[in-house]
Motif scaffolding. Structure first.
Motif, PDB file in Angstrom:
ATOM      1  N   ALA A   1       0.864  -1.185   0.000  1.00 43.28           N
ATOM      2  CA  ALA A   1       0.000   0.000   0.000  1.00 43.28           C
ATOM      3  C   ALA A   1       0.900   1.234   0.000  1.00 43.28           C
ATOM      4  O   ALA A   1       2.001   1.213   0.546  1.00 43.28           O
TER       5      ALA A   1
ATOM      6  N   ASN B   1      -7.348   6.255   6.492  1.00 40.14           N
ATOM      7  CA  ASN B   1      -6.859   5.375   5.431  1.00 40.14           C
ATOM      8  C   ASN B   1      -5.704   4.515   5.914  1.00 40.14           C
ATOM      9  O   ASN B   1      -5.626   3.331   5.586  1.00 40.14           O
TER      10      ASN B   1
ATOM     11  N   ASN C   1      -9.425  -4.233  -3.587  1.00 43.18           N
ATOM     12  CA  ASN C   1      -9.809  -5.454  -2.884  1.00 43.18           C
ATOM     13  C   ASN C   1     -11.228  -5.845  -3.264  1.00 43.18           C
ATOM     14  O   ASN C   1     -11.869  -5.186  -4.097  1.00 43.18           O
TER      15      ASN C   1
ATOM     16  N   HIS D   1     -11.881  -1.255  -2.631  1.00 37.03           N
ATOM     17  CA  HIS D   1     -11.063  -0.236  -1.974  1.00 37.03           C
ATOM     18  C   HIS D   1      -9.648  -0.329  -2.521  1.00 37.03           C
ATOM     19  O   HIS D   1      -9.053  -1.413  -2.527  1.00 37.03           O
TER      20      HIS D   1
ATOM     21  N   ARG E   1      -6.367  -4.369   6.852  1.00 36.04           N
ATOM     22  CA  ARG E   1      -6.607  -5.244   5.703  1.00 36.04           C
ATOM     23  C   ARG E   1      -5.642  -6.425   5.748  1.00 36.04           C
ATOM     24  O   ARG E   1      -4.436  -6.247   5.939  1.00 36.04           O
TER      25      ARG E   1
ATOM     26  N   ILE F   1       3.273  -1.107   4.017  1.00 37.74           N
ATOM     27  CA  ILE F   1       2.699   0.214   3.771  1.00 37.74           C
ATOM     28  C   ILE F   1       3.852   1.187   3.591  1.00 37.74           C
ATOM     29  O   ILE F   1       4.673   1.363   4.496  1.00 37.74           O
TER      30      ILE F   1
ATOM     31  N   PHE G   1      -5.625   0.440   5.980  1.00 33.65           N
ATOM     32  CA  PHE G   1      -4.559  -0.386   5.410  1.00 33.65           C
ATOM     33  C   PHE G   1      -4.004  -1.350   6.455  1.00 33.65           C
ATOM     34  O   PHE G   1      -3.703  -2.497   6.153  1.00 33.65           O
TER      35      PHE G   1
ATOM     36  N   ASN H   1      -5.453   0.237  -2.807  1.00 30.48           N
ATOM     37  CA  ASN H   1      -4.347   0.093  -1.865  1.00 30.48           C
ATOM     38  C   ASN H   1      -3.414   1.303  -1.932  1.00 30.48           C
ATOM     39  O   ASN H   1      -2.227   1.189  -1.669  1.00 30.48           O
ATOM     40  N   PHE H   2      -3.953   2.457  -2.283  1.00 27.72           N
ATOM     41  CA  PHE H   2      -3.137   3.672  -2.358  1.00 27.72           C
ATOM     42  C   PHE H   2      -3.983   4.886  -2.007  1.00 27.72           C
ATOM     43  O   PHE H   2      -5.210   4.852  -2.096  1.00 27.72           O
TER      44      PHE H   2
ATOM     45  N   ILE I   1      -2.657  -6.711   2.837  1.00 28.10           N
ATOM     46  CA  ILE I   1      -1.547  -5.757   2.738  1.00 28.10           C
ATOM     47  C   ILE I   1      -0.412  -6.185   3.656  1.00 28.10           C
ATOM     48  O   ILE I   1      -0.617  -6.414   4.847  1.00 28.10           O
TER      49      ILE I   1
END
Length: 121
Positions: A9, A53, A29, A33, A60, A66, A57, A35-36, A63
């Motif tokens: 992410a 956010n 996903n 949603h 989740r 990050i 992350f 991943n950035f 992920i």
């Protein structure tokens, strides 16, 4: 998710996120949603949204890493410092407009504390 690897992410400025997206890290996903997160100084995204956010992350299960621009990490430092798990790993990276400051990187500070000058000889 045993058959798939984990995602990276990215939370960063437009140039950083675009570079990683061009490198192929962009994913949605099952709930659609991404991943950035793109954070620009002239946008309406504030620290609360960045922190929300970041926490999404963290929660989740798809992920594993990050990446966050160091200047953005400073805005939500309390949330980064509260994260103690090894996965997802949180790594601070420089941005085009803000150079990397090793003194502000908690991973590097922890690594320095693990070794003495004698160990490095």
């Amino acid at each position: 998710m045993a058959d798939r690897g984990k995602l990276i992410a990215v939370i960063g400025d437009e140039d950083t996120v675009t570079g990683f997206l061009l490198g192929g890290i962009g994913e949605l996903n099952k709930n659609r949603h991404p991943n950035f997160l793109v954070v620009e100084k002239d946008t309406t995204i504030n620290e609360i949204e960045i922190e929300d956010n970041f926490r999404q992350f963290l929660n989740r299960d798809d992920i594993g890493i990050i990446l966050i621009n160091q200047c953005i990490a400073e805005m939500v430092r309390h949330a980064l410092d509260a994260h103690q798990r090894s996965i997802p790993a949180v790594l601070e990276i420089p941005s085009k407009e803000h150079p990397y400051d090793a003194a502000k990187d908690p991973i590097l500070c922890r690594a320095k504390g693990m070794f003495t000058a004698e160990d490095l000889r």
